[in-house]
Motif scaffolding. Sequence first.
Motif, PDB file in Angstrom:
ATOM      1  N   ASN A   1       0.414  11.050   2.300  1.00  0.00           N
ATOM      2  CA  ASN A   1      -0.087  11.640   1.098  1.00  0.00           C
ATOM      3  C   ASN A   1       1.128  11.956   0.040  1.00  0.00           C
ATOM      4  O   ASN A   1       0.776  11.632  -1.199  1.00  0.00           O
ATOM      5  N   ASN A   2       2.346  11.971   0.584  1.00  0.00           N
ATOM      6  CA  ASN A   2       3.594  11.949  -0.535  1.00  0.00           C
ATOM      7  C   ASN A   2       3.744  10.732  -1.209  1.00  0.00           C
ATOM      8  O   ASN A   2       3.705  10.597  -2.227  1.00  0.00           O
ATOM      9  N   VAL A   3       3.796   9.575  -0.303  1.00  0.00           N
ATOM     10  CA  VAL A   3       4.143   8.317  -0.933  1.00  0.00           C
ATOM     11  C   VAL A   3       2.704   7.959  -1.787  1.00  0.00           C
ATOM     12  O   VAL A   3       3.269   7.179  -2.504  1.00  0.00           O
ATOM     13  N   ARG A   4       1.858   8.216  -1.358  1.00  0.00           N
ATOM     14  CA  ARG A   4       0.512   7.744  -1.946  1.00  0.00           C
ATOM     15  C   ARG A   4       0.553   8.592  -3.574  1.00  0.00           C
ATOM     16  O   ARG A   4       0.355   7.801  -4.513  1.00  0.00           O
ATOM     17  N   ALA A   5       0.950   9.606  -3.442  1.00  0.00           N
ATOM     18  CA  ALA A   5       0.837  10.493  -4.784  1.00  0.00           C
ATOM     19  C   ALA A   5       1.845  10.246  -5.563  1.00  0.00           C
ATOM     20  O   ALA A   5       1.662   9.642  -7.007  1.00  0.00           O
ATOM     21  N   ASP A   6       3.065   9.863  -5.168  1.00  0.00           N
ATOM     22  CA  ASP A   6       4.211   9.499  -6.054  1.00  0.00           C
ATOM     23  C   ASP A   6       4.362   7.937  -6.280  1.00  0.00           C
ATOM     24  O   ASP A   6       4.863   7.741  -7.471  1.00  0.00           O
ATOM     25  N   GLY A   7       3.277   7.226  -5.858  1.00  0.00           N
ATOM     26  CA  GLY A   7       3.180   5.945  -6.184  1.00  0.00           C
ATOM     27  C   GLY A   7       2.675   5.700  -7.666  1.00  0.00           C
ATOM     28  O   GLY A   7       2.771   4.907  -8.136  1.00  0.00           O
ATOM     29  N   CYS A   8       1.920   6.828  -8.034  1.00  0.00           N
ATOM     30  CA  CYS A   8       1.260   6.891  -9.438  1.00  0.00           C
ATOM     31  C   CYS A   8       2.381   6.743 -10.463  1.00  0.00           C
ATOM     32  O   CYS A   8       2.105   6.655 -11.640  1.00  0.00           O
ATOM     33  N   SER A   9       3.563   7.084 -10.272  1.00  0.00           N
ATOM     34  CA  SER A   9       4.615   7.142 -11.374  1.00  0.00           C
ATOM     35  C   SER A   9       5.377   5.510 -11.195  1.00  0.00           C
ATOM     36  O   SER A   9       6.088   5.360 -12.275  1.00  0.00           O
ATOM     37  N   TYR A  10       5.007   4.759 -10.408  1.00  0.00           N
ATOM     38  CA  TYR A  10       5.443   3.315 -10.256  1.00  0.00           C
ATOM     39  C   TYR A  10       4.403   2.410 -10.443  1.00  0.00           C
ATOM     40  O   TYR A  10       4.872   1.095 -11.044  1.00  0.00           O
ATOM     41  N   PHE A  11       3.105   2.730 -10.317  1.00  0.00           N
ATOM     42  CA  PHE A  11       1.843   1.767 -10.332  1.00  0.00           C
ATOM     43  C   PHE A  11       0.948   2.188 -11.340  1.00  0.00           C
ATOM     44  O   PHE A  11       0.849   3.444 -11.267  1.00  0.00           O
ATOM     45  N   THR A  12      -0.035   1.363 -11.598  1.00  0.00           N
ATOM     46  CA  THR A  12      -0.977   1.767 -12.492  1.00  0.00           C
ATOM     47  C   THR A  12      -2.329   2.014 -11.665  1.00  0.00           C
ATOM     48  O   THR A  12      -3.198   2.719 -12.231  1.00  0.00           O
ATOM     49  N   THR A  13      -2.451   1.278 -10.375  1.00  0.00           N
ATOM     50  CA  THR A  13      -3.395   1.596  -9.562  1.00  0.00           C
ATOM     51  C   THR A  13      -2.922   2.049  -7.981  1.00  0.00           C
ATOM     52  O   THR A  13      -1.976   1.351  -7.649  1.00  0.00           O
TER      53      THR A  13
ATOM     54  N   HIS B   1      -3.456   0.187  -1.593  1.00  0.00           N
ATOM     55  CA  HIS B   1      -3.413  -0.841  -2.746  1.00  0.00           C
ATOM     56  C   HIS B   1      -2.567  -0.529  -3.746  1.00  0.00           C
ATOM     57  O   HIS B   1      -2.914   0.516  -4.543  1.00  0.00           O
ATOM     58  N   PHE B   2      -1.568  -1.207  -3.955  1.00  0.00           N
ATOM     59  CA  PHE B   2      -0.685  -0.666  -5.333  1.00  0.00           C
ATOM     60  C   PHE B   2      -0.715  -2.052  -6.148  1.00  0.00           C
ATOM     61  O   PHE B   2      -0.486  -3.112  -5.900  1.00  0.00           O
ATOM     62  N   ASP B   3      -0.974  -1.873  -7.621  1.00  0.00           N
ATOM     63  CA  ASP B   3      -0.816  -2.923  -8.695  1.00  0.00           C
ATOM     64  C   ASP B   3      -0.338  -2.208  -9.683  1.00  0.00           C
ATOM     65  O   ASP B   3      -0.208  -0.893 -10.014  1.00  0.00           O
ATOM     66  N   ILE B   4       0.066  -3.383 -10.904  1.00  0.00           N
ATOM     67  CA  ILE B   4       0.600  -2.826 -12.285  1.00  0.00           C
ATOM     68  C   ILE B   4      -0.253  -3.363 -13.251  1.00  0.00           C
ATOM     69  O   ILE B   4      -0.008  -4.027 -14.192  1.00  0.00           O
TER      70      ILE B   4
ATOM     71  N   LEU C   1       5.092 -12.487  -5.159  1.00  0.00           N
ATOM     72  CA  LEU C   1       5.046 -11.501  -6.264  1.00  0.00           C
ATOM     73  C   LEU C   1       5.151 -11.951  -7.585  1.00  0.00           C
ATOM     74  O   LEU C   1       6.255 -12.899  -7.677  1.00  0.00           O
ATOM     75  N   SER C   2       4.944 -11.325  -8.702  1.00  0.00           N
ATOM     76  CA  SER C   2       5.498 -11.370 -10.068  1.00  0.00           C
ATOM     77  C   SER C   2       6.900 -10.742  -9.935  1.00  0.00           C
ATOM     78  O   SER C   2       6.844  -9.675  -9.074  1.00  0.00           O
ATOM     79  N   CYS C   3       7.809 -10.955 -10.694  1.00  0.00           N
ATOM     80  CA  CYS C   3       8.970 -10.106 -10.787  1.00  0.00           C
ATOM     81  C   CYS C   3       8.831  -8.596 -11.013  1.00  0.00           C
ATOM     82  O   CYS C   3       9.332  -7.670 -10.435  1.00  0.00           O
ATOM     83  N   GLN C   4       7.749  -8.367 -11.961  1.00  0.00           N
ATOM     84  CA  GLN C   4       7.642  -7.082 -12.455  1.00  0.00           C
ATOM     85  C   GLN C   4       7.045  -6.274 -11.251  1.00  0.00           C
ATOM     86  O   GLN C   4       7.423  -5.016 -11.043  1.00  0.00           O
ATOM     87  N   MET C   5       6.163  -6.878 -10.448  1.00  0.00           N
ATOM     88  CA  MET C   5       5.530  -6.234  -9.171  1.00  0.00           C
ATOM     89  C   MET C   5       6.573  -5.838  -8.186  1.00  0.00           C
ATOM     90  O   MET C   5       6.724  -4.768  -7.569  1.00  0.00           O
ATOM     91  N   ALA C   6       7.495  -6.849  -7.780  1.00  0.00           N
ATOM     92  CA  ALA C   6       8.505  -6.795  -6.950  1.00  0.00           C
ATOM     93  C   ALA C   6       9.454  -5.572  -7.373  1.00  0.00           C
ATOM     94  O   ALA C   6       9.939  -4.903  -6.564  1.00  0.00           O
ATOM     95  N   LEU C   7       9.879  -5.638  -8.690  1.00  0.00           N
ATOM     96  CA  LEU C   7      10.555  -4.607  -9.314  1.00  0.00           C
ATOM     97  C   LEU C   7       9.982  -3.069  -8.893  1.00  0.00           C
ATOM     98  O   LEU C   7      10.611  -2.321  -8.489  1.00  0.00           O
ATOM     99  N   ALA C   8       8.679  -2.943  -9.200  1.00  0.00           N
ATOM    100  CA  ALA C   8       8.131  -1.694  -9.366  1.00  0.00           C
ATOM    101  C   ALA C   8       8.020  -1.073  -7.567  1.00  0.00           C
ATOM    102  O   ALA C   8       8.103  -0.012  -7.475  1.00  0.00           O
TER     103      ALA C   8
END
Length: 274
Positions: free
Chosen positions: A233-245, A260-263, A146-153
């Motif tokens: 459902n929880n981890v999917r919804a909460d992911g929107c605070s860390y990823f843009t997709t 699928h998570f991405d920044i 990964l890129s470092c920024q994605m690894a961090l998110a």
Amino acid sequence: MILKRMELRKLTALLALSSVLSACSTDGVLDMDGPRPTATLAPMSAPVSAPMSAPLDPAVDDEESGGFQRLVPSDPYLVGYPRMDPPASPMIQLSAEEADCRRQLEKLDVAYTPLAPIDEGGACRIDQPVKVSAIGSVEMRPAATLSCQMALAFAEWTKKELVPSARWRYFSGVRTIHQGSSYSCRKIARTSVASEHSKGNALDVMAIELNNGDKIDVKKPGFFSFRQKGLLNNVRADGCSYFTTVLGPGYNYDHRNHFHFDIKDRRNGYRACR
């Protein structure tokens, strides 16, 4: 009558011997000291669905064909295999932003290996990639490039959302995150747009394995799997605070079995969470 039969047999044997001798002309004799003739194989009758270079994943079974399916670029398991990227040179100079990112990874107890730059042409590149093998006590299987920024998110999401949600619903910690795709030089399925995977800015999560032995597949759970549904459902919804997709089961067929998570850098802070 007996003599005629014997003569007929002799004649048949002579004809067979003659055909064998004619086939064994000097053009067809094998030269034991020289090069052997190359055999030409007839094409197989069954079509090949993917290039022979495509790897086979023993964990992905094609039930319809009764065997293992070949992987295609749109399949998230394509880069589930550990990449053989070389480690970064100890002489490499990090930008201030990159150095700060890696310090944050270390604060989160992320086990990672700095890699040499990846450049496969076009958008397929990561200038200063890292390979993440664990986030605290949570193993990443296989290790994710990964890129470092994605690894961090992803590390922050794992520590602050995934692990606490698992403890609350299952009374257990998380042992392993099974990922299906990190860096991969490819385009978004059925488009000409480069995928965020090609920049190391995306990660696909296939399953979550807990310390108590439970394994939670991201694939849409059964109707009565309330606890599993709640966690996903929880981890999917909460992911929107860390990823843009954040995309998963229910969005489309391609995402039926993974998150699928991405920044991706989007205008006006827009986030696609579906």
